[in-house]
Design a protein around this motif. Structure first.
Motif, mmCIF file in Angstrom:
data_model
loop_
_atom_site.group_PDB
_atom_site.id
_atom_site.type_symbol
_atom_site.label_atom_id
_atom_site.label_comp_id
_atom_site.label_asym_id
_atom_site.label_seq_id
_atom_site.Cartn_x
_atom_site.Cartn_y
_atom_site.Cartn_z
ATOM 1 N N TRP A 1 0.863 -1.184 0.000
ATOM 2 C CA TRP A 1 0.000 0.000 0.000
ATOM 3 C C TRP A 1 0.896 1.230 0.000
ATOM 4 C CZ3 TRP A 1 -0.195 4.092 3.416
ATOM 5 C CH2 TRP A 1 -1.310 4.945 3.342
ATOM 6 N N ARG B 1 -16.772 -6.069 0.586
ATOM 7 C CA ARG B 1 -16.693 -6.660 1.933
ATOM 8 C C ARG B 1 -16.737 -8.168 1.887
ATOM 9 N NH1 ARG B 1 -17.607 -3.962 7.543
ATOM 10 N NH2 ARG B 1 -16.492 -2.069 7.041
ATOM 11 N N SER C 1 -9.002 0.979 1.462
ATOM 12 C CA SER C 1 -8.889 0.009 2.562
ATOM 13 C C SER C 1 -9.689 -1.258 2.260
ATOM 14 C CB SER C 1 -9.432 0.607 3.867
ATOM 15 O OG SER C 1 -8.556 1.567 4.374
ATOM 16 N N LEU C 2 -10.921 -1.061 1.807
ATOM 17 C CA LEU C 2 -11.773 -2.213 1.498
ATOM 18 C C LEU C 2 -11.176 -3.050 0.373
ATOM 19 C CD1 LEU C 2 -15.290 -0.511 1.530
ATOM 20 C CD2 LEU C 2 -14.591 -2.419 2.984
ATOM 21 N N GLY D 1 -10.135 6.991 0.933
ATOM 22 C CA GLY D 1 -9.490 6.208 1.992
ATOM 23 C C GLY D 1 -10.192 4.879 2.244
ATOM 24 N N ARG D 2 -11.496 4.963 2.449
ATOM 25 C CA ARG D 2 -12.251 3.758 2.768
ATOM 26 C C ARG D 2 -12.309 2.770 1.599
ATOM 27 N NH1 ARG D 2 -16.038 2.631 6.752
ATOM 28 N NH2 ARG D 2 -17.443 0.960 6.123
ATOM 29 N N GLN E 1 -3.717 7.122 -3.543
ATOM 30 C CA GLN E 1 -3.427 5.897 -2.792
ATOM 31 C C GLN E 1 -3.496 4.717 -3.746
ATOM 32 O OE1 GLN E 1 -5.869 5.206 0.674
ATOM 33 N NE2 GLN E 1 -5.006 6.935 1.806
ATOM 34 N N SER F 1 -8.100 -3.239 -0.586
ATOM 35 C CA SER F 1 -6.868 -3.887 -0.153
ATOM 36 C C SER F 1 -7.184 -5.229 0.525
ATOM 37 C CB SER F 1 -6.134 -2.937 0.783
ATOM 38 O OG SER F 1 -5.045 -3.570 1.353
ATOM 39 N N ARG F 2 -8.200 -5.232 1.360
ATOM 40 C CA ARG F 2 -8.602 -6.492 2.018
ATOM 41 C C ARG F 2 -9.196 -7.479 1.019
ATOM 42 N NH1 ARG F 2 -10.319 -4.601 7.908
ATOM 43 N NH2 ARG F 2 -8.702 -3.031 8.102
ATOM 44 N N TRP G 1 0.805 5.820 -0.308
ATOM 45 C CA TRP G 1 0.028 7.037 -0.522
ATOM 46 C C TRP G 1 0.975 8.141 -0.953
ATOM 47 C CZ3 TRP G 1 2.789 8.158 3.757
ATOM 48 C CH2 TRP G 1 2.900 9.504 4.140
ATOM 49 N N LEU H 1 -9.199 12.721 0.489
ATOM 50 C CA LEU H 1 -9.028 11.543 1.342
ATOM 51 C C LEU H 1 -10.372 10.939 1.755
ATOM 52 C CD1 LEU H 1 -7.107 9.709 2.897
ATOM 53 C CD2 LEU H 1 -7.329 11.275 4.829
ATOM 54 N N ARG H 2 -11.358 11.796 2.029
ATOM 55 C CA ARG H 2 -12.630 11.263 2.527
ATOM 56 C C ARG H 2 -13.331 10.396 1.485
ATOM 57 N NH1 ARG H 2 -17.074 14.395 4.323
ATOM 58 N NH2 ARG H 2 -15.637 15.291 5.837
ATOM 59 N N ASP I 1 -19.012 -0.849 -0.362
ATOM 60 C CA ASP I 1 -18.979 -1.722 0.814
ATOM 61 C C ASP I 1 -19.599 -3.080 0.504
ATOM 62 O OD1 ASP I 1 -18.482 0.903 2.381
ATOM 63 O OD2 ASP I 1 -18.301 -0.730 3.850
#
Lengths: 118, 408
Positions: free
Chosen positions: B320, B408, B379-380, B375-376, B331, B382-383, B322, B371-372, B404
């Motif tokens: 990861w 998810r 992150s999602l 970011g999320r 990112q 990446s998982r 940024w 970022l807002r 999501d």
């Protein structure tokens, strides 16, 4: 001294979506998890960033800026770049509402110190 | 038990940070570093550190913290040799250090280009804080800045230079900016941010010569254009500082070859982390892989600290990174080179998210925006990459479908 604030109806929160509230001038993140509600300070301890916009998963919140992770139950910093834990706040569910305690004056857990530089 | 850490960058810092949380009796830690304390975070050096009137170094570990834990530090100490059989390490000062376990965390040097004029005054590279201090000083006195290389560092320095009022040209040998780290759609959007602010990016153009008389005056490009310059920044990647490891007989190949447990592939009790390490057998990356990322260095430092404390962790994190580009954040996560196809989600006018796929499986994500907004999703994603998710392409490209639910 205890200082409880009502931050909203339980059903206004969605599990694994943190919310931010400002109580007595303090930015606080409220974390609805599968284990219940938790509340922590709302600004990442690595660099000033609002953590509620990060990903909450299995009681861990990940700061969206640099991916620092914290345990929302204890505030513990779990992953670099964060070193310092988040502050934690007591949460209670009263009837259908979520309440957060933002104590006035001294509190036990403000004395937490960085784990690396201590 | 003597533990010797060679180096004091982000990987060494994260490793020390982990080790010092529960330092057992009987283990002595020594650090030998070519630079000097404190151990600090480096990313700011190409960003706010250059533009701030009062730059502040984010300190991870200072002298007092290391002293408190009894860590012995040899600063400005170049390692001359490592003796694997005798378990010693010689410094150029003549000091010999004994070790039972050794961690090679020597990092990397900025690559230099073997062109005429590369040694003129005003031709700079950026790695550590001394480089950053020098560059900061130069940028403040410069009206014409030429940057060689449109990678992350080159573009961050371009942003700093233009915001300090300089005219900025960026010369990129590849066909586009950010060729290694981002898909074309995102790279073009980043380049557009720079062009809006007056930065000129010359793609598919290489450097022929740097001109000047002791002090740099101009740059000649492969297309025969002369770009006037009072500062030239060479930002064309890095080379691992693996010479000492190689001379010691450790297997290296553009970096010290290590297992996912970060142990040398050929020697017990010898470890390498950060920019100098090349991991063989990362579960998500085909072939030996060396990172130049701040986060990977930290993660490797943490994993190794746990392993030195008796755990059996492997470094299998999804890469990861940024970058700050003006008021936008870039990112990326995953392995862009593994993607055979990119799909684009236009989240809003300012925000683009690209997903890299290989046979339908999500392998990389790249996003540019506030970022807002990014970011999320990153992150999602990446998982989801770690779970080898087959991505619903129709949903992912439709901004009205929540990510999501898809990731998810």
């Amino acid at each position: 001294m205890a200082n409880w604030h009502c931050v909203g109806r339980v059903d206004a929160f969605e599990v694994d979506f943190s919310e931010e509230v400002t109580l007595d001038g303090q930015v606080i993140a409220v974390h609805p998890t599968e284990e219940g509600f938790f509340a922590t300070s709302g600004i990442c301890t690595h660099e000033d960033e609002r953590i509620f916009e990060g990903l909450l998963d299995r009681c861990q919140i990940e700061c969206p800026k640099h991916m620092a992770r914290f345990d929302v139950r204890t505030g513990a910093a779990l992953s670099p770049p964060a070193i310092t834990p988040l502050l934690t706040y007591q949460v209670e569910l009263r009837d259908d509402y979520v309440w957060v305690n933002v104590p006035v004056g001294d509190r036990d857990d403000t004395g937490q110190s960085p784990t690396w530089n201590s | 038990m003597e533990l010797l850490i060679v180096g004091s960058g982000g990987a060494a810092g994260a490793c020390l940070g982990g080790l010092l949380r529960c330092q057992p009796q009987g283990r002595r830690i020594t650090v030998a570093t070519a630079s000097s304390l404190p151990i600090y975070e480096r990313p700011i050096l190409s960003k706010g550190y250059l533009t701030s009137d009062t730059p502040r170094l984010p300190v991870l570990l200072d002298r007092a913290a290391l002293d408190d834990h009894g860590v012995v530090v040899h600063e400005r100490a170049e390692v001359d040799s490592i003796d694997l059989a005798g378990r010693t390490c010689g410094l150029t000062s003549g000091v010999e250090l004994r070790w039972d376990q050794i961690v090679i965390a020597t990092g990397s040097d900025a690559r230099v280009l073997p062109v005429e004029g590369h040694d003129l005054a005003g031709v700079l590279t950026l790695r550590g804080r001394r480089d950053a201090d020098r560059l900061r000083d130069h940028l403040r006195r410069s009206t014409r800045v030429v940057i060689i290389g449109a990678g992350l560092i080159g573009l961050e320095v371009a942003a700093a230079a233009v915001s300090l009022g300089a005219e900025v040209d960026v010369v990129e040998a590849g066909p586009r900016a950010l060729g290694r780290v981002a898909p074309p759609e995102i790279a073009h959007a980043v380049a557009a941010l720079h062009r809006q602010r007056g930065v000129r990016i010359h793609e598919s153009t290489s450097l022929s010569a740097i001109l000047g008389d002791q002090v740099v005056k101009a740059v000649m490009t492969s297309s025969g254009v002369r770009l006037e310059a009072d500062t030239v920044v060479i930002a064309v990647g890095s080379r691992p500082r693996d010479t000492i490891a190689r001379r010691a007989g450790l297997p290296t190949d553009d970096g010290v070859l290590v297992t996912p447990a970060l142990r040398s592939v050929a020697a017990d009790d010898v470890f390498a982390i950060g920019d100098v390490a090349r991991v063989v057998g990362h579960p998500f990356i085909h072939g030996p892989w060396r990172s130049e990322s701040w986060r990977v260095a930290q993660q490797q430092g943490s994993v190794l600290a746990a392993n030195l404390d008796g755990e059996q962790q492997t470094f299998d994190a999804i890469p990861w990174f940024w970058s700050d580009q003006y008021d936008m954040v870039l990112q990326g996560a995953g392995v862009p080179s593994a993607a055979t196809r990119w799909i684009t989600r236009v989240h809003s006018a300012a925000t683009t998210i690209c997903f890299g796929l290989n046979d339908g499986q999500l392998t990389a994500v790249s996003a540019l925006g506030p970022l807002r907004d990014i970011g999320r999703p990153v992150s999602l994603a990446s998982r989801a990459i770690a779970r080898r998710l087959k991505l619903d392409i129709a949903g992912a490209t439709d901004p009205t479908v929540a990510l999501d639910g898809l990731l998810r």
